[in-house]
Design a protein around this motif. Structure first.
Motif, mmCIF file in Angstrom:
data_model
loop_
_atom_site.group_PDB
_atom_site.id
_atom_site.type_symbol
_atom_site.label_atom_id
_atom_site.label_comp_id
_atom_site.label_asym_id
_atom_site.label_seq_id
_atom_site.Cartn_x
_atom_site.Cartn_y
_atom_site.Cartn_z
ATOM 1 N N GLY A 1 0.836 -1.141 0.195
ATOM 2 C CA GLY A 1 -0.068 -0.061 0.156
ATOM 3 C C GLY A 1 0.845 1.308 -0.003
ATOM 4 N N LEU A 2 2.277 1.127 -0.197
ATOM 5 C CA LEU A 2 2.997 2.222 -0.159
ATOM 6 C C LEU A 2 2.465 2.980 -1.325
ATOM 7 C CD1 LEU A 2 6.725 2.464 0.872
ATOM 8 C CD2 LEU A 2 6.073 3.324 -1.437
ATOM 9 N N ARG A 3 2.750 4.394 -1.078
ATOM 10 C CA ARG A 3 2.363 5.331 -2.320
ATOM 11 C C ARG A 3 3.683 6.268 -2.575
ATOM 12 N NH1 ARG A 3 -3.307 5.669 -4.189
ATOM 13 N NH2 ARG A 3 -2.541 7.393 -5.510
ATOM 14 N N TYR A 4 3.829 6.670 -3.667
ATOM 15 C CA TYR A 4 5.203 7.577 -3.846
ATOM 16 C C TYR A 4 4.793 8.505 -5.185
ATOM 17 C CZ TYR A 4 6.675 5.056 -8.068
ATOM 18 O OH TYR A 4 6.541 4.546 -9.163
ATOM 19 N N TRP A 5 5.670 9.753 -4.792
ATOM 20 C CA TRP A 5 5.589 10.688 -5.935
ATOM 21 C C TRP A 5 6.838 11.214 -6.091
ATOM 22 C CZ3 TRP A 5 2.807 10.461 -1.657
ATOM 23 C CH2 TRP A 5 2.570 11.541 -0.679
ATOM 24 N N THR A 6 7.074 12.014 -7.140
ATOM 25 C CA THR A 6 8.438 12.809 -7.137
ATOM 26 C C THR A 6 8.040 14.099 -7.647
ATOM 27 O OG1 THR A 6 8.854 12.123 -9.496
ATOM 28 C CG2 THR A 6 9.799 10.939 -7.503
ATOM 29 N N THR A 7 8.792 15.166 -7.136
ATOM 30 C CA THR A 7 8.354 16.649 -7.754
ATOM 31 C C THR A 7 9.920 17.312 -7.855
ATOM 32 O OG1 THR A 7 8.830 17.499 -5.176
ATOM 33 C CG2 THR A 7 6.568 17.031 -6.391
ATOM 34 N N PRO A 8 10.164 17.999 -9.074
ATOM 35 C CA PRO A 8 11.356 18.675 -9.338
ATOM 36 C C PRO A 8 12.066 19.415 -8.283
ATOM 37 C CG PRO A 8 9.817 19.340 -10.702
ATOM 38 C CD PRO A 8 8.991 18.514 -9.708
ATOM 39 N N VAL A 9 13.206 19.639 -7.970
ATOM 40 C CA VAL A 9 13.878 20.294 -6.844
ATOM 41 C C VAL A 9 14.603 21.527 -7.795
ATOM 42 C CG1 VAL A 9 15.756 20.589 -5.096
ATOM 43 C CG2 VAL A 9 14.219 18.519 -5.209
ATOM 44 N N LEU A 10 14.100 22.688 -7.173
ATOM 45 C CA LEU A 10 14.536 24.212 -7.788
ATOM 46 C C LEU A 10 15.883 24.445 -7.374
ATOM 47 C CD1 LEU A 10 11.172 25.916 -8.602
ATOM 48 C CD2 LEU A 10 12.327 24.204 -10.274
ATOM 49 N N GLU A 11 16.001 24.350 -5.955
ATOM 50 C CA GLU A 11 17.091 24.846 -5.158
ATOM 51 C C GLU A 11 17.085 24.108 -4.151
ATOM 52 O OE1 GLU A 11 18.733 29.089 -3.248
ATOM 53 O OE2 GLU A 11 17.224 28.831 -4.785
#
Length: 100
Positions: A85-95
């Motif tokens: 049931g683990l959920r994940y997501w990624t987001t860009p790192v600007l700094e």
């Protein structure tokens, strides 16, 4: 420099397994873990009390990674935590930085 913020929402029954995996795989990386509540999860995956409350207790973990680190880690994550049931997501790192 890290390129992604990788976030995972995991059920409490796999909390220690996930933290152990991150500590062994990324011993020099700082990451955060916070107890939280997840909403909108599959109804059948919730306990009776969670169904009444409409939320599930869990752990939110965030770690900054490069694209290469994520590409290497993702297959292991999917294999080791299949069916949890683990959920994940990624987001860009600007700094990213710090104050020493």
């Amino acid at each position: 420099m890290p390129e992604l913020c990788f976030a995972m929402l995991c059920p409490l029954d796999v909390e220690e397994k996930l933290l152990d995996e991150l500590l062994s795989r990324f011993p020099d990386e700082v990451f955060t873990s916070t107890h939280t509540h997840g909403h909108g999860l599959a109804h059948e995956a919730l306990s009776a009390a969670e169904q009444v409350l409409g939320r599930a207790r869990g752990l939110l973990v965030q770690i900054l990674l490069t694209q290469a680190e994520w590409a290497e880690f993702k297959p292991a994550l999917l294999r080791q935590f299949r069916g949890t049931g683990l959920r994940y997501w990624t987001t860009p790192v600007l700094e990213a930085g710090g104050c020493a």
